[in-house]
Design a protein around this motif. Structure first.
Motif, short mmCIF file in Angstrom:
data_model
loop_
_atom_site.label_atom_id
_atom_site.label_comp_id
_atom_site.label_asym_id
_atom_site.label_seq_id
_atom_site.Cartn_x
_atom_site.Cartn_y
_atom_site.Cartn_z
N SER A 1 15.83 11.93 -12.69
CA SER A 1 14.86 11.99 -13.79
C SER A 1 14.27 10.60 -14.06
O SER A 1 13.05 10.46 -14.22
CB SER A 1 15.55 12.54 -15.03
OG SER A 1 14.62 12.82 -16.06
N LEU A 2 15.13 9.58 -14.12
CA LEU A 2 14.60 8.22 -14.32
C LEU A 2 13.67 7.83 -13.18
O LEU A 2 12.64 7.17 -13.40
CB LEU A 2 15.75 7.22 -14.43
CG LEU A 2 15.34 5.76 -14.60
CD1 LEU A 2 14.54 5.53 -15.89
CD2 LEU A 2 16.57 4.84 -14.57
N LEU B 1 20.34 12.72 -13.86
CA LEU B 1 19.85 11.64 -14.73
C LEU B 1 19.10 10.59 -13.90
O LEU B 1 18.01 10.14 -14.29
CB LEU B 1 21.03 10.98 -15.47
CG LEU B 1 21.55 11.76 -16.68
CD1 LEU B 1 22.94 11.29 -17.07
CD2 LEU B 1 20.60 11.63 -17.87
N HIS C 1 11.80 9.87 -11.38
CA HIS C 1 10.53 10.58 -11.62
C HIS C 1 9.73 9.91 -12.74
O HIS C 1 8.54 9.65 -12.60
CB HIS C 1 10.80 12.04 -11.99
CG HIS C 1 11.07 12.95 -10.83
ND1 HIS C 1 10.10 13.26 -9.91
CD2 HIS C 1 12.18 13.60 -10.44
CE1 HIS C 1 10.61 14.09 -9.00
NE2 HIS C 1 11.88 14.31 -9.30
N ILE C 2 10.40 9.66 -13.86
CA ILE C 2 9.68 9.14 -15.03
C ILE C 2 9.09 7.76 -14.75
O ILE C 2 8.00 7.44 -15.22
CB ILE C 2 10.65 9.09 -16.25
CG1 ILE C 2 10.93 10.52 -16.73
CG2 ILE C 2 10.07 8.24 -17.39
CD1 ILE C 2 11.99 10.61 -17.81
#
Lengths: 435, 435
Positions: free
Chosen positions: B99-100, B96, B102-103
């Motif tokens: 992912s944050l 998680l 990366h985003i």
């Protein structure tokens, strides 16, 4: 699926594999799908590295965070994330999906998977995965807990009176007091009830256990069906099971995967399909097939037929996918190499190569003859394959009055024509008042 | 904190408690903070209902999904989410946060908490929580696993050669093979290395165990300090501990919480503080204090001094917060009602009521005299208190050359002046080449 559902999509000149690192690529895909008035986007997921690291397009984004980013650039389209009941706590997943449902204004869906692979279990403190039936027992209890948590704040629990300082009616906020085989969860959830009440429940298992679970819980089933005969048999079976649970048959939507390989002519479409299959790297595909069906096929000669496979009762992996692969290989007497080609396009989902009219005809046939309530459209290349579908197939389906021309609802449940569930605690309260 | 850090913020006419349901409210707050060139936004979190449901402003959003939504409307500001090591699997949390990161293009941070409350544990299959030292042992191993997973793809692992079909150099993708007391995790993570390498590690425990953990792992510490003397003592202690771990002292930033109650005059600020304290509902505040320090104070007369509290060694909750409350009550000989007022503004964090100049003076004093490397600004009312701070205090700090006038980096690590860690596997590789 990143830059396309074909396993070699990232190698094709019509894709840009660097887009895998770019959240705006995924936002662009969601906008295309919304232009096509799709019900939802649907993100597959797993909790391990799949296949051969050397030859597999690797991802970056976890579905719930990625869908939150997609929610920011879309207004209507549903947002379905895959998450496993095997390796999370129900309180955490209930909360993540509730949050996505709040943030998106009622567009969240959960594709419930139980996760078959030992390799996944090895990232979560186990050497081997638990056996198939136990995974479904855990999933069943997991859903009991999650849905109770989603219900734990009644819809009208909030008072929000600044003058008196009463924020909520505490009689409408419920501990769930769950004590079961796998979980003990007191509750309530630390989030008020979300716009859909329950984020939409989707399921993708087609084994005996999977079908029972779907009949009990799912509101949509994503299923791999190779032939119309198999699809109608599955459709009839799952609808009967739903009714046996006391649910209306149309409370569960059957959505086979379909990989549309589109061309201006059939020959162009077939050429694109062949071009993609030529990009498959056999060693990688064998390793993925080995993981998919749980039988080691590395070392098996590519141009010989498959070895005799064990009975499905000996399989502890994804049983229905195992049966699909075995039946496909036996029915068509495929060599391993041929089988890899058949699976490379859609990993077991039907590949339909043809003109937009041919693909629309196929969809119409399945949709109008009891094989499908809809489809999970798995474009082989992204974004081009999705653009082709939205620009050339969707208009045909609309002209035939098979598909909406605009959104009539705002939530994923509304797109599917499914009701918003009441909180179980509200119902108990209403019943006790009547008694 | 929704509509403000004061516990009664939602009752004040300058807030709109309906904004708690509106993701655009939080996006608006993030934009204000970015206008003020803040390092980050910082979301508290827990895994239970806190306090008295009737009188507590309830939330909806889970931090990682909410921060993903904030990432879409901001370009620079860091995004720190609180998450507990007590009730998640490291593989899931690693993913998680990756992912944050990366985003958001490298703006993610993780505020690591161990979670003290039995009430939280009761949502995760336990009647009582594990004891304090064991929670920190689990947290320590949790961080071993998470950082190894973040390192499991080396930065240059990707090849992405469409012609040859080589996506990654498999020699640069590593199983972590962790086998410990709490976790066995094979790896690698199913996500390539994120922009910051490791999302920034933040920690908020100030007990003995908490300080050791912070010294080993944290790059920022969010701490509650009531007085300058206590703050400088804490600052010196934690920096010494960091150095004892072989880390540079400035590799960990000390960030006390501060609740700025601003007014055009000091009298106006004090009036606002009093107005807010008058909105506190004592029964609710007692229940929250009971949960905060793990000592049941319900039924204790409001206008009497606290009962004698047990030694901290008997406390299994948040030990440092217990000590802070006990010391504050004893030092100032507070009745329970007075204590509730002192805690209502910031739950233990310092409340500074005054003009923008007075607040800037306070910040300058702490910042320049070894009490703080920065602050966690906890506006009592949102958005108004944050707007006041950005519009009236930040310009003073900039004029005094205490704070940046524009962002000079793009990642949270760059805002903090912290290096991007290399993958441990890259270092091993480099070392073995040198040897």
């Amino acid at each position: 699926m990143g830059v396309g559902h074909h396993e070699a999509a990232w190698r094709h000149p019509r894709t840009d594999p660097r887009a895998l690192d770019d959240v705006t690529h995924f936002q662009h895909l969601a906008r295309i799908a919304e232009r096509g008035t799709f019900d939802s986007v649907f993100l597959a997921d797993g909790v391990q590295i799949w296949g051969d690291v050397r030859h597999t397009a690797a991802g970056r984004f976890e579905p719930l965070t990625l869908l939150t980013a997609l929610a920011q650039v879309t207004d209507h389209i549903g947002l379905i994330a895959t998450a496993s009941t095997g390796f999370s706590e129900p309180y955490n997943l209930a909360r993540l999906f509730s949050s996505l449902d709040h943030i998106s204004g009622g567009r969240a869906g959960w594709n419930i998977v139980t996760t078959a692979q030992d390799r996944s279990a090895q990232n979560f403190n186990r050497e081997v995965n638990t056996e198939h039936a136990e995974r479904y027992r855990r999933a069943d209890e997991f859903l009991d807990v999650v849905t109770a948590l989603w219900d734990s704040w009644e819809d009208d629990a909030l008072v929000v009176d600044q003058a008196t300082g009463v924020f909520a009616d505490e009689t409408k906020v419920h501990e769930i007091g769950h004590k079961g085989q796998f979980f003990s969860v007191r509750g309530p959830l630390n989030a008020v009830r979300s716009p859909q009440g329950h984020p939409l429940l989707v399921q993708a298992g087609s084994s005996e256990d999977g079908r029972s679970f779907a009949a009990a819980w799912a509101e949509a089933v994503f299923t791999a069906q190779q032939t119309h005969a198999e699809a109608t048999a599955f459709y009839g079976d799952i609808k009967r099971r739903v009714e046996a649970f006391g649910r209306p048959a149309d409370g569960l939507k059957v959505l086979p995967g379909i990989v549309p390989v589109l061309g201006g002519t059939e020959a162009e479409a077939l050429a694109l399909a062949a071009e993609l299959d030529d990009l498959i790297i056999p060693a990688r595909a064998v390793r993925q097939l080995t993981e998919l069906i749980g039988i080691d096929l590395t070392g098996h000669p590519l141009d010989e037929r498959l070895p005799e496979l064990p009975p499905v009762s000996h399989v502890n992996g994804a049983k229905s996918r195992f049966e699909l692969v075995r039946d496909l290989a036996e029915r068509e007497r495929l060599t391993l190499r041929q089988l890899l080609g058949r699976l490379g396009g859609g990993r077991g989902h039907q590949v339909v190569a043809g003109t937009p009219e041919q693909v629309a005809d196929h969809i119409e046939l399945w949709f109008t003859t009891g094989a499908a309530d809809g489809f999970n459209v798995m474009a082989p290349l992204l974004p081009s394959g999705l653009e082709d579908f939205v620009d050339h197939v969707v208009p045909l389906l609309r002209a035939r009055e098979l598909f909406r021309t605009e959104y009539t609802g705002r939530t994923l449940r509304e797109h599917y024509g499914l009701p918003r569930p009441a909180s179980r605690y509200s119902r108990v309260h209403a019943d006790s008042l009547q008694a």
